[in-house]
Each structure stands twice: as C-alpha cells, then as structure tokens.
Design an enzyme around this catalytic site. Structure first.
Site, PDB file in Angstrom:
ATOM      1  N   HIS A 101      33.957  50.565  37.285  1.00  0.00           N
ATOM      2  CA  HIS A 101      34.289  51.020  35.932  1.00  0.00           C
ATOM      3  C   HIS A 101      34.209  52.549  35.980  1.00  0.00           C
ATOM      4  O   HIS A 101      33.376  53.095  36.735  1.00  0.00           O
ATOM      5  CB  HIS A 101      33.266  50.583  34.893  1.00  0.00           C
ATOM      6  CG  HIS A 101      33.069  49.111  34.752  1.00  0.00           C
ATOM      7  ND1 HIS A 101      32.254  48.386  35.566  1.00  0.00           N
ATOM      8  CD2 HIS A 101      33.558  48.237  33.844  1.00  0.00           C
ATOM      9  CE1 HIS A 101      32.250  47.112  35.175  1.00  0.00           C
ATOM     10  NE2 HIS A 101      33.039  46.990  34.134  1.00  0.00           N
ATOM     11  N   ASP A 104      30.720  53.884  35.892  1.00  0.00           N
ATOM     12  CA  ASP A 104      29.828  53.577  37.033  1.00  0.00           C
ATOM     13  C   ASP A 104      29.813  54.758  37.998  1.00  0.00           C
ATOM     14  O   ASP A 104      28.879  54.932  38.763  1.00  0.00           O
ATOM     15  CB  ASP A 104      30.331  52.379  37.868  1.00  0.00           C
ATOM     16  CG  ASP A 104      30.522  51.123  37.058  1.00  0.00           C
ATOM     17  OD1 ASP A 104      29.833  50.975  36.042  1.00  0.00           O
ATOM     18  OD2 ASP A 104      31.369  50.301  37.459  1.00  0.00           O
TER      19      ASP A 104
HETATM   20  C1  XUL Z   1      31.086  41.187  32.462  1.00  0.00           C
HETATM   21  C2  XUL Z   1      31.968  41.351  33.628  1.00  0.00           C
HETATM   22  C3  XUL Z   1      32.493  42.722  33.881  1.00  0.00           C
HETATM   23  C4  XUL Z   1      33.870  42.757  34.392  1.00  0.00           C
HETATM   24  C5  XUL Z   1      34.478  44.135  34.507  1.00  0.00           C
HETATM   25  O1  XUL Z   1      30.655  39.901  32.259  1.00  0.00           O
HETATM   26  O2  XUL Z   1      32.208  40.419  34.352  1.00  0.00           O
HETATM   27  O3  XUL Z   1      31.623  43.377  34.732  1.00  0.00           O
HETATM   28  O4  XUL Z   1      33.956  42.151  35.655  1.00  0.00           O
HETATM   29  O5  XUL Z   1      34.402  44.846  33.337  1.00  0.00           O
END
Ligand code: XUL
Ligand code: CO
Length: 440
Positions: A101, A104
């Site tokens: 993300h 992150d």
């Molecule tokens: C949350 C989840 C996230 C997604 C990406 O449950 O799985 O981490 O994978 O945003």
C-alpha cells in the site's frame, strides 16, 4: 550492505525428511510439476504491511515485534531500512514479488504533497534495490481506510473533497506500481460499505465507487499500465457490510458498470470464509467468469468471526486452492502472503519460519492438486455425472433447439423419470484422501 537478519541463512530446499526449521521441506523451486517449475506455478509475494510494518499492536495491547530495523520509526531512514530488510528477506527466501500500500512504504505526512514526494523518493530507492535481482512488484494499492478522512469511505464517501483525496492516492499508487513494473493494481474496499442503511444512499455510493475505478482504468492505461486491476472481495470488517461482499457480488458489480474487461479478482482465503464460503468456492466462481487474477494466501480461524490473517498451514485447503488454480491454467497474478505471525511469535526468525510454512503448504497443495488431476478419477466422475447431456435429448437442450413444449412432451411420455444418479460425494472424498495420503 549490512545484514539485517544476521544469523539467518539463505533458505534452501532440504527435502521432506529434513528437520531443519530454516529450510524448505516441500518447496523446491526448480522441481517440474505438470510441465512447469514450482517457482512458475507459485509466484509468491511478500506483503509489505504485515511483514515489514506490523508489530503486533492490537486492540488490547502495544506492539511486541521490533520492526524498527535499527532506525527511528516515522522517518525516511526507517522507510529505507524497511526496503533493505524486505529485499534481504525476499532474497533469502527465494521470493520474487512484493505487494504494497502507498503508506506501507513511507510515513504519511499531513500534507499529501509531502507524502507524494516521499513516495517518489522511496520508489527510486526500491528501483535501485531491484536492479541486479529478479524481484518485482506483484501489485500495488492505495490505503484508503486508515486515515480518518476515510471514515465514511473513499469512493463511497459523502464528501467530494475526500473523494478527490482518494483519487489523488490512487493516481500516485498507480504511478508507483507502473514505475516498479507491477503486474496488478488492487482495490480492496476497506471502508466501502456501511454501518446502517438509515444514513446511506447505497446506489449513489456504488456508482461513485465505479466512477473512481473508471478514472483509475483511464489513468492507468494512459500511463502504460498493462496489467490487471483487481477487486479483493471481503464481506465485512472494518465495515458492518462491505459492498464487495464476495466474488459473485464483485463480478456482478464489475459487469453492471462495464469494468469487467479491465478487472479481475484477488481472492483472499480468510475473506472467503468470512463470507461463509470455502476458499475454493470463491476461486471457482472467479475462474468460471474468467476473472481469477491473483490470490491473497492466508487462512482464518473457523472458530472466530474476524480476519485473523494467519499463515496458511491447512494442506487440504491449499490442495483445493491449487486444484482450482491448475484448472484455471495458472494465475496472471500471484500468491501474496497477506498474513501475519501470531502476536507471541515476535522474533525476526518467526517471520522467516512463517513464510517457510506458507510456501511449503502451497508447494504441498500444488503437488497434491497435480496428483488429483493426473489421477483423472475426479474428472471422470464429474463427466459421468452430466453425461445425460451427451444424449440426443441433452444436446437439444444445450443447442437451444428444445422448447418447453418439446420437453414437456418428453416428460409426459416418460411419466416418471429415473433418479438422476448418485453424486458419489463420499467416494470422491475417499479418492482425495487416497491420493493425498496413500503410498501409491
Ligand atoms: C484487508 C486486506 C488488505 C488488502 C489490500 O483485509 O486483505 O490488506 O489485501 O488492501
Ligand atoms: Co488481502
């Protein structure tokens, strides 16, 4: 470059009788299964957030794991130390992909312009670390659920300003994903849902989510993104109800909004079980719609009603997953370990052991699934089950030649049909156990 995980060797394959916890017992990258190397069947990815950021903080207590990697948290030095730690980790584990993300990668500043500049800087650094390795980005995404501005959603927010911030984050996350050669771009609808219908215009919110996705497709294609966009379905948590409830719901949404050509699904095991489905159900629904793109490889706890994001150890489930993946002809995406070590497993060594567990579990799943397919009994039983549609009558139904009148005439002539034939479930389950645990 100074070693961060000193004392942890490169993890090698030592075979199923090995007892070394810092070795693979089943994942043998070059072993060929059904004509392809294990490493090609299983493009594993490291999840930046769980592995390099999460320290075990939960609703009841502070972090226990040290993810500072020797630098002060909240600084760009720390962001770079995470990159160094991530690359050393992936290289030692033979992992070729990572997922991230935006937030992150860098500490988020109050002003989005500052965050964007930090993202430019860190992505230059990641690119420099990628050089000379075969490590690539599997997918990127924007975190549009942690910042308080997204409390009413991102694409589904009631605020046009907040919607613009969501757009800005998607734009930048796409820039970085393309810069790092990402195979995909994920939308997980973290707060795209509602707490109560009393204050929610569902139609308006869903149309706005589709608008944001269309803008993302238009921009992504403009800057040369050739990969797939993904929706990652999840039924609840953090919201009481999330719009991308499960694969079938997400596919319906994508088709209703003309997004199905650019999007596939990223299926997460724990999200499947939260939706009341098996992992393999979600994979099958995606696959039959031509939309099985990527996988978040983890597992939940069937006794708990929330997303525990555990490292996968359930070989039976991994087998059923790989059965679907092999039948699908593989994935255009990969296997991202969206998983975290349990809070008491807080050492750096635990991070490695967790990935070894996950990789070995999926290697076993692959080996077993190939055996199920090569054995052929399951396919044959399924073929026999539907074989009445090979008859003249069956063919007339499939071709569209039959009508209600012609079929009624047939039924009336028969008066009473034979029973349709046994589903042979227990026999099939026995076959699966034979193949998984038998000696042949
Ligand atoms: C949350 C989840 C996230 C997604 C990406 O449950 O799985 O981490 O994978 O945003
Ligand atoms: Co996920």
């Amino acid at each position: 470059m100074k070693e961060i995980f000193g004392g942890i060797p490169k993890i090698e394959y030592e075979g199923p009788t090995g007892k070394n916890p810092l070795a693979f017992h089943f994942y043998d990258a070059d072993r060929v299964i059904m004509g392809k190397k294990m490493s090609e069947h299983l493009p594993f990815a490291m999840a930046w957030w769980h592995n390099l950021c999460a320290n075990g903080t939960d609703m009841f207590g502070r972090g226990v794991a040290d993810k500072s990697f020797g630098k002060a948290e909240g600084t760009m030095e720390h962001a770079k130390a995470k990159v160094d730690a991530g690359f050393e980790f992936m290289e030692k584990l033979q992992i070729k992909y990572f997922c991230f993300h935006d937030v992150d990668l860098v500490p988020e500043a109050d002003d989005i312009k500052v965050t964007e500049a930090r993202l430019d800087e860190i992505s230059d650094y990641i690119l420099s670390r990628m050089k000379g390795t075969d490590i690539k980005c599997l997918w990127g995404t924007a975190n549009m659920f942690s910042n308080p501005r997204f409390c009413n959603g991102a694409g589904s927010t009631n605020s046009a300003d907040v919607f613009s911030f969501a757009a800005a984050q998607v734009k930048k996350a796409l820039d970085i994903t393309v810069k790092l050669g990402g195979r995909g771009y994920v939308f997980w609808g973290g707060r795209e849902g509602y707490e109560t219908l009393l204050n929610t215009d569902v139609k308006f919110e869903q149309e706005n989510i589709a608008r944001l996705m269309k803008m993302a497709v238009a921009y992504g294609r403009k800057i040369g993104f050739k990969g797939d966009f993904y929706i990652e379905p999840k039924p609840k948590e953090p919201m009481k109800h999330q719009y991308d409830f499960d694969a079938a719901t997400a596919i319906g949404f994508l088709k209703a909004h003309g997004l199905d050509k650019d999007f596939k699904l990223n299926i997460e095991a724990n999200h499947a079980t939260l939706a009341g489905h098996t992992f393999e159900h979600e994979l099958r629904i995606s696959a039959i719609n031509g939309m099985l793109g990527s996988i978040d490889a983890n597992q939940g706890d069937m006794l708990l009603g929330w997303d525990t994001d555990e490292f996968p150890c359930n070989v039976y489930s991994a087998t059923m997953c790989m059965y679907e993946v092999l039948k699908n002809g593989g994935l255009t995406g990969g296997f991202n370990f969206d998983a975290k070590t349990r809070r008491p497993s807080y050492t750096h060594e635990d991070m490695f052991k967790a990935y070894i567990l996950g990789m070995d579990t999926f290697a076993l799943g692959l080996i077993n699934a190939a055996k199920l397919i090569e054995d052929g009994r399951i396919d044959e039983i399924v073929r026999q089950k539907y074989s009445s549609f090979d008859s003249r009558l069956g063919k007339s139904i499939l071709s569209g030649e039959a009508t209600l009148e012609s079929l009624a005439e047939h039924a009336e002539k028969l008066g009473k049909p034979e029973l349709p034939g046994s589903g042979r479930q227990e026999e099939l389950q026995h076959i699966v156990n034979d193949i998984l645990f038998g000696r042949s």
